[in-house]
Design a protein around this motif. Structure first.
Motif, PDB file in Angstrom:
ATOM      1  N   THR A  36     -23.207 -54.032  64.305  1.00  0.00           N
ATOM      2  CA  THR A  36     -23.128 -53.110  63.173  1.00  0.00           C
ATOM      3  C   THR A  36     -22.531 -53.814  61.963  1.00  0.00           C
ATOM      4  OG1 THR A  36     -22.830 -51.219  64.640  1.00  0.00           O
ATOM      5  CG2 THR A  36     -22.170 -50.918  62.350  1.00  0.00           C
ATOM      6  N   MET A  37     -23.131 -53.576  60.806  1.00  0.00           N
ATOM      7  CA  MET A  37     -22.572 -54.058  59.547  1.00  0.00           C
ATOM      8  C   MET A  37     -22.249 -52.846  58.686  1.00  0.00           C
ATOM      9  SD  MET A  37     -24.861 -57.428  58.679  1.00  0.00           S
ATOM     10  CE  MET A  37     -23.576 -58.213  57.700  1.00  0.00           C
ATOM     11  N   GLY A  38     -21.170 -52.947  57.947  1.00  0.00           N
ATOM     12  CA  GLY A  38     -20.788 -51.792  57.158  1.00  0.00           C
ATOM     13  C   GLY A  38     -19.924 -52.130  55.970  1.00  0.00           C
ATOM     14  N   TRP A  39     -19.632 -51.099  55.209  1.00  0.00           N
ATOM     15  CA  TRP A  39     -18.777 -51.202  54.034  1.00  0.00           C
ATOM     16  C   TRP A  39     -17.615 -50.229  54.162  1.00  0.00           C
ATOM     17  CZ3 TRP A  39     -19.475 -54.843  50.314  1.00  0.00           C
ATOM     18  CH2 TRP A  39     -20.702 -55.496  50.277  1.00  0.00           C
ATOM     19  N   TYR A  40     -16.435 -50.714  53.858  1.00  0.00           N
ATOM     20  CA  TYR A  40     -15.231 -49.914  53.774  1.00  0.00           C
ATOM     21  C   TYR A  40     -14.678 -50.060  52.360  1.00  0.00           C
ATOM     22  CZ  TYR A  40     -15.180 -49.607  58.889  1.00  0.00           C
ATOM     23  OH  TYR A  40     -15.495 -49.350  60.199  1.00  0.00           O
ATOM     24  N   ARG A  41     -13.785 -49.167  52.001  1.00  0.00           N
ATOM     25  CA  ARG A  41     -13.142 -49.300  50.706  1.00  0.00           C
ATOM     26  C   ARG A  41     -11.675 -48.921  50.804  1.00  0.00           C
ATOM     27  NH1 ARG A  41     -15.758 -44.305  47.111  1.00  0.00           N
ATOM     28  NH2 ARG A  41     -14.419 -42.639  47.931  1.00  0.00           N
ATOM     29  N   GLN A  42     -10.894 -49.474  49.891  1.00  0.00           N
ATOM     30  CA  GLN A  42      -9.471 -49.175  49.842  1.00  0.00           C
ATOM     31  C   GLN A  42      -9.043 -49.048  48.391  1.00  0.00           C
ATOM     32  OE1 GLN A  42      -6.939 -51.916  51.989  1.00  0.00           O
ATOM     33  NE2 GLN A  42      -5.313 -50.394  52.129  1.00  0.00           N
ATOM     34  N   ALA A  43      -8.585 -47.863  48.046  1.00  0.00           N
ATOM     35  CA  ALA A  43      -8.069 -47.606  46.710  1.00  0.00           C
ATOM     36  C   ALA A  43      -6.558 -47.836  46.713  1.00  0.00           C
ATOM     37  CB  ALA A  43      -8.385 -46.174  46.294  1.00  0.00           C
ATOM     38  N   PRO A  44      -5.963 -48.090  45.559  1.00  0.00           N
ATOM     39  CA  PRO A  44      -4.515 -48.326  45.505  1.00  0.00           C
ATOM     40  C   PRO A  44      -3.737 -47.172  46.117  1.00  0.00           C
ATOM     41  CG  PRO A  44      -5.526 -48.922  43.430  1.00  0.00           C
ATOM     42  CD  PRO A  44      -6.601 -48.263  44.248  1.00  0.00           C
ATOM     43  N   GLY A  45      -2.822 -47.511  47.032  1.00  0.00           N
ATOM     44  CA  GLY A  45      -1.979 -46.504  47.644  1.00  0.00           C
ATOM     45  C   GLY A  45      -2.649 -45.695  48.740  1.00  0.00           C
ATOM     46  N   LYS A  46      -3.879 -46.052  49.082  1.00  0.00           N
ATOM     47  CA  LYS A  46      -4.598 -45.305  50.119  1.00  0.00           C
ATOM     48  C   LYS A  46      -4.999 -46.226  51.262  1.00  0.00           C
ATOM     49  CE  LYS A  46      -6.476 -41.691  47.125  1.00  0.00           C
ATOM     50  NZ  LYS A  46      -7.702 -40.937  46.737  1.00  0.00           N
ATOM     51  N   GLN A  47      -5.337 -45.622  52.379  1.00  0.00           N
ATOM     52  CA  GLN A  47      -5.784 -46.388  53.533  1.00  0.00           C
ATOM     53  C   GLN A  47      -7.246 -46.805  53.366  1.00  0.00           C
ATOM     54  OE1 GLN A  47      -4.964 -43.960  57.037  1.00  0.00           O
ATOM     55  NE2 GLN A  47      -3.026 -45.020  57.333  1.00  0.00           N
ATOM     56  N   ARG A  48      -7.593 -47.874  54.043  1.00  0.00           N
ATOM     57  CA  ARG A  48      -8.984 -48.306  54.043  1.00  0.00           C
ATOM     58  C   ARG A  48      -9.826 -47.259  54.789  1.00  0.00           C
ATOM     59  NH1 ARG A  48     -10.268 -54.534  55.417  1.00  0.00           N
ATOM     60  NH2 ARG A  48      -8.567 -54.640  53.886  1.00  0.00           N
TER      61      ARG A  48
END
Length: 124
Positions: free
Chosen positions: A33-45
């Motif tokens: 599996t390939m995927g994308w995650y994101r992490q904003a400042p002060g938040k969890q991935r």
């Protein structure tokens, strides 16, 4: 050594679009599996979207049909098309490859890998 290299991030106005790419390099026999995650400042991935080698996809609820994930198995590359971007989409976007079958030190192994991340900023 397997490496994931992302590209395509940048600054875009609200309502705009971006296309992220992530290419896996090295000795690779298979990627599950390939995927994308994101992490904003002060938040969890958090997961954004994922796609299996067979083409099955999974999207986070917040995507709401705005993003599309695709994959080129021959190139070990995954893409994420981001449409109708909102300021809340601002984050570092990370590429992930799960269950990568590779060889290291002469030994076959299976492990996960992460890219270094690419910044997406949505602002007017």
């Amino acid at each position: 050594q397997v490496q994931l290299v992302e590209s395509g991030g940048g600054l875009v106005q609200p309502g705009g679009s971006l296309r992220l790419s992530c290419a896996a390099s090295g000795i690779i026999f298979r990627i599950d599996t390939m995927g994308w995650y994101r992490q904003a400042p002060g938040k969890q991935r958090e997961l954004v979207a994922a796609i299996t080698s067979g083409g099955s996809t999974n999207y986070a609820d917040f995507v709401k049909g705005r993003f599309t994930i695709s994959r080129d198995n021959a190139k070990n590359t995954v893409y994420l098309l981001l449409n109708s971007l909102e300021p809340e989409d601002t984050a570092i976007y990370y590429c992930n490859a799960k269950k990568v079958r590779t060889i290291q030190g002469g030994v076959f192994i299976t492990r996960d890998y992460w890219g270094q991340g690419t910044q997406v900023t949505v602002s007017s």
